[in-house]
Design a protein around this motif. Structure first.
Motif, PDB file in Angstrom:
ATOM      1  N   ILE A 264       0.877  -1.173   0.000  1.00  0.00           N
ATOM      2  CA  ILE A 264       0.000   0.000   0.000  1.00  0.00           C
ATOM      3  C   ILE A 264       0.915   1.223   0.000  1.00  0.00           C
ATOM      4  O   ILE A 264       1.557   1.546   0.998  1.00  0.00           O
ATOM      5  N   PHE A 265       1.011   1.861  -1.149  1.00  0.00           N
ATOM      6  CA  PHE A 265       1.943   2.969  -1.331  1.00  0.00           C
ATOM      7  C   PHE A 265       1.374   4.245  -0.731  1.00  0.00           C
ATOM      8  O   PHE A 265       0.235   4.624  -1.006  1.00  0.00           O
ATOM      9  N   LYS A 266       2.175   4.910   0.103  1.00  0.00           N
ATOM     10  CA  LYS A 266       1.780   6.191   0.696  1.00  0.00           C
ATOM     11  C   LYS A 266       2.211   7.295  -0.261  1.00  0.00           C
ATOM     12  O   LYS A 266       3.406   7.620  -0.336  1.00  0.00           O
TER      13      LYS A 266
ATOM     14  N   ALA B 139       9.943   1.928   5.950  1.00  0.00           N
ATOM     15  CA  ALA B 139       9.121   0.715   5.847  1.00  0.00           C
ATOM     16  C   ALA B 139       9.870  -0.421   6.550  1.00  0.00           C
ATOM     17  O   ALA B 139       9.908  -0.447   7.778  1.00  0.00           O
ATOM     18  N   THR B 140      10.507  -1.329   5.805  1.00  0.00           N
ATOM     19  CA  THR B 140      11.247  -2.418   6.463  1.00  0.00           C
ATOM     20  C   THR B 140      12.530  -1.903   7.125  1.00  0.00           C
ATOM     21  O   THR B 140      13.074  -2.567   8.011  1.00  0.00           O
ATOM     22  N   GLY B 141      13.018  -0.770   6.653  1.00  0.00           N
ATOM     23  CA  GLY B 141      14.243  -0.205   7.228  1.00  0.00           C
ATOM     24  C   GLY B 141      15.504  -0.581   6.482  1.00  0.00           C
ATOM     25  O   GLY B 141      16.580  -0.114   6.835  1.00  0.00           O
ATOM     26  N   GLY B 142      15.376  -1.403   5.426  1.00  0.00           N
ATOM     27  CA  GLY B 142      16.562  -1.809   4.660  1.00  0.00           C
ATOM     28  C   GLY B 142      17.320  -0.613   4.096  1.00  0.00           C
ATOM     29  O   GLY B 142      18.549  -0.546   4.178  1.00  0.00           O
ATOM     30  N   THR B 143      16.575   0.326   3.540  1.00  0.00           N
ATOM     31  CA  THR B 143      17.186   1.516   2.933  1.00  0.00           C
ATOM     32  C   THR B 143      17.900   2.362   3.994  1.00  0.00           C
ATOM     33  O   THR B 143      19.056   2.753   3.825  1.00  0.00           O
TER      34      THR B 143
ATOM     35  N   ARG C  78      12.784  11.233  -2.638  1.00  0.00           N
ATOM     36  CA  ARG C  78      11.893  12.077  -1.825  1.00  0.00           C
ATOM     37  C   ARG C  78      12.598  12.637  -0.602  1.00  0.00           C
ATOM     38  O   ARG C  78      12.181  13.645  -0.039  1.00  0.00           O
TER      39      ARG C  78
ATOM     40  N   ASP D 130      14.538  10.728   5.016  1.00  0.00           N
ATOM     41  CA  ASP D 130      13.801  10.076   3.932  1.00  0.00           C
ATOM     42  C   ASP D 130      12.310  10.297   4.177  1.00  0.00           C
ATOM     43  O   ASP D 130      11.919  10.801   5.233  1.00  0.00           O
ATOM     44  N   ASP D 131      11.475   9.920   3.206  1.00  0.00           N
ATOM     45  CA  ASP D 131      10.032  10.166   3.381  1.00  0.00           C
ATOM     46  C   ASP D 131       9.359   9.074   4.198  1.00  0.00           C
ATOM     47  O   ASP D 131       8.652   9.357   5.164  1.00  0.00           O
ATOM     48  N   VAL D 132       9.586   7.805   3.816  1.00  0.00           N
ATOM     49  CA  VAL D 132       8.877   6.689   4.462  1.00  0.00           C
ATOM     50  C   VAL D 132       9.886   5.670   4.978  1.00  0.00           C
ATOM     51  O   VAL D 132      10.798   5.256   4.245  1.00  0.00           O
TER      52      VAL D 132
HETATM   53  P1  AMP Z   1      12.408   0.228   3.203  1.00  0.00           P
HETATM   54  O1  AMP Z   1      13.829   0.063   2.751  1.00  0.00           O
HETATM   55  O2  AMP Z   1      11.611  -1.019   3.132  1.00  0.00           O
HETATM   56  O3  AMP Z   1      12.345   0.872   4.584  1.00  0.00           O
HETATM   57  O4  AMP Z   1      11.714   1.203   2.182  1.00  0.00           O
HETATM   58  C1  AMP Z   1      11.986   2.543   2.252  1.00  0.00           C
HETATM   59  C2  AMP Z   1      12.034   3.205   0.908  1.00  0.00           C
HETATM   60  O5  AMP Z   1      11.026   2.736   0.020  1.00  0.00           O
HETATM   61  C3  AMP Z   1      11.798   4.688   1.106  1.00  0.00           C
HETATM   62  O6  AMP Z   1      12.721   5.378   0.320  1.00  0.00           O
HETATM   63  C4  AMP Z   1      10.361   4.906   0.669  1.00  0.00           C
HETATM   64  O7  AMP Z   1      10.295   6.039  -0.154  1.00  0.00           O
HETATM   65  C5  AMP Z   1       9.951   3.663  -0.106  1.00  0.00           C
HETATM   66  N1  AMP Z   1       8.740   3.013   0.429  1.00  0.00           N
HETATM   67  C6  AMP Z   1       8.672   1.796   1.037  1.00  0.00           C
HETATM   68  N2  AMP Z   1       7.428   1.463   1.354  1.00  0.00           N
HETATM   69  C7  AMP Z   1       6.654   2.499   0.977  1.00  0.00           C
HETATM   70  C8  AMP Z   1       5.247   2.775   1.056  1.00  0.00           C
HETATM   71  N3  AMP Z   1       4.377   1.911   1.592  1.00  0.00           N
HETATM   72  N4  AMP Z   1       4.808   3.945   0.564  1.00  0.00           N
HETATM   73  C9  AMP Z   1       5.683   4.836   0.028  1.00  0.00           C
HETATM   74  N5  AMP Z   1       6.987   4.638  -0.086  1.00  0.00           N
HETATM   75  C10 AMP Z   1       7.489   3.483   0.384  1.00  0.00           C
END
Ligand code: AMP
Length: 166
Positions: free
Chosen positions: A20-22, A119-123, A57, A115-117
């Motif tokens: 579900i994209f924010k 999620a899992t925290g990998g980034t 972002r 960063d904007d979001v």
């Molecule tokens: P992650 O590495 O899983 O924490 O994903 C983080 C990166 O993916 C960020 O740069 C976000 O912009 C993007 N992202 C991951 N999940 C979403 C989501 N549900 N909605 C919008 N952006 C996301």
């Protein structure tokens, strides 16, 4: 409900099934200065030399925060965008891997990572590692949205600030 929430679009199955994209673009369009003020609050700016924004972002938010607080801005980019000398960090995705890069930094400094979001925290974990390898101590991290059910940054005691938490 936080006043920002009505300006965030939840887009199912984008960019792939099950996510579900924010979409924060309506929020940026309607409330940009309030967003920058809100995400800049609760951060100890005295211990920050520069803001590091994660492509893409994180550039929008991080650059405006740096401007608001009179700090320098450092872009962290996807593979192949920055000219040498660069330093890189790769990280695993669900399928395959991705790489973040920065221009090599020669003077130790303290940074805020944006960063904007989350999620899992990998980034963000890869971004933290890359900063530390590049003489940049991450004193704080700022996100507009923390999808707390997908990561355990808070439980690990990492210095994460976020405006909206799900
Ligand atoms: P992650 O590495 O899983 O924490 O994903 C983080 C990166 O993916 C960020 O740069 C976000 O912009 C993007 N992202 C991951 N999940 C979403 C989501 N549900 N909605 C919008 N952006 C996301």
């Amino acid at each position: 409900m936080h006043p920002f929430e009505s300006h965030i679009r939840n887009v199912p199955d984008f960019p792939k099934a099950g996510i579900i994209f924010k979409d924060i673009t309506p929020l940026l369009q309607e409330r940009f200065s309030e967003v920058i003020e809100a995400i800049s609050q609760g951060i100890n700016w005295d211990e920050i030399d520069h803001v590091v924004g994660i492509e893409s972002r994180g550039f929008i938010l991080g650059a405006a925060m740096a401007q608001l607080k009179g700090k320098g801005f450092i872009p962290m980019r996807k593979k192949g965008k920055l000219p040498p000398p660069i330093i890189a960090e790769s990280y695993a995705l669900e399928y395959g891997s991705d790489t973040l890069e920065m221009i090599i930094n020669t003077k130790a400094a303290k940074v805020l990572l944006v960063d904007d979001v989350l999620a899992t925290g990998g980034t963000l974990r890869a971004a933290m590692k890359l900063c530390e390898k590049n003489q940049l101590k991450v004193t704080s991290m700022a996100l507009l949205i923390n999808l707390t059910f997908l990561n355990n940054f808070k439980e690990e005691g990492l210095p994460v600030h976020s405006v909206l938490n799900y």
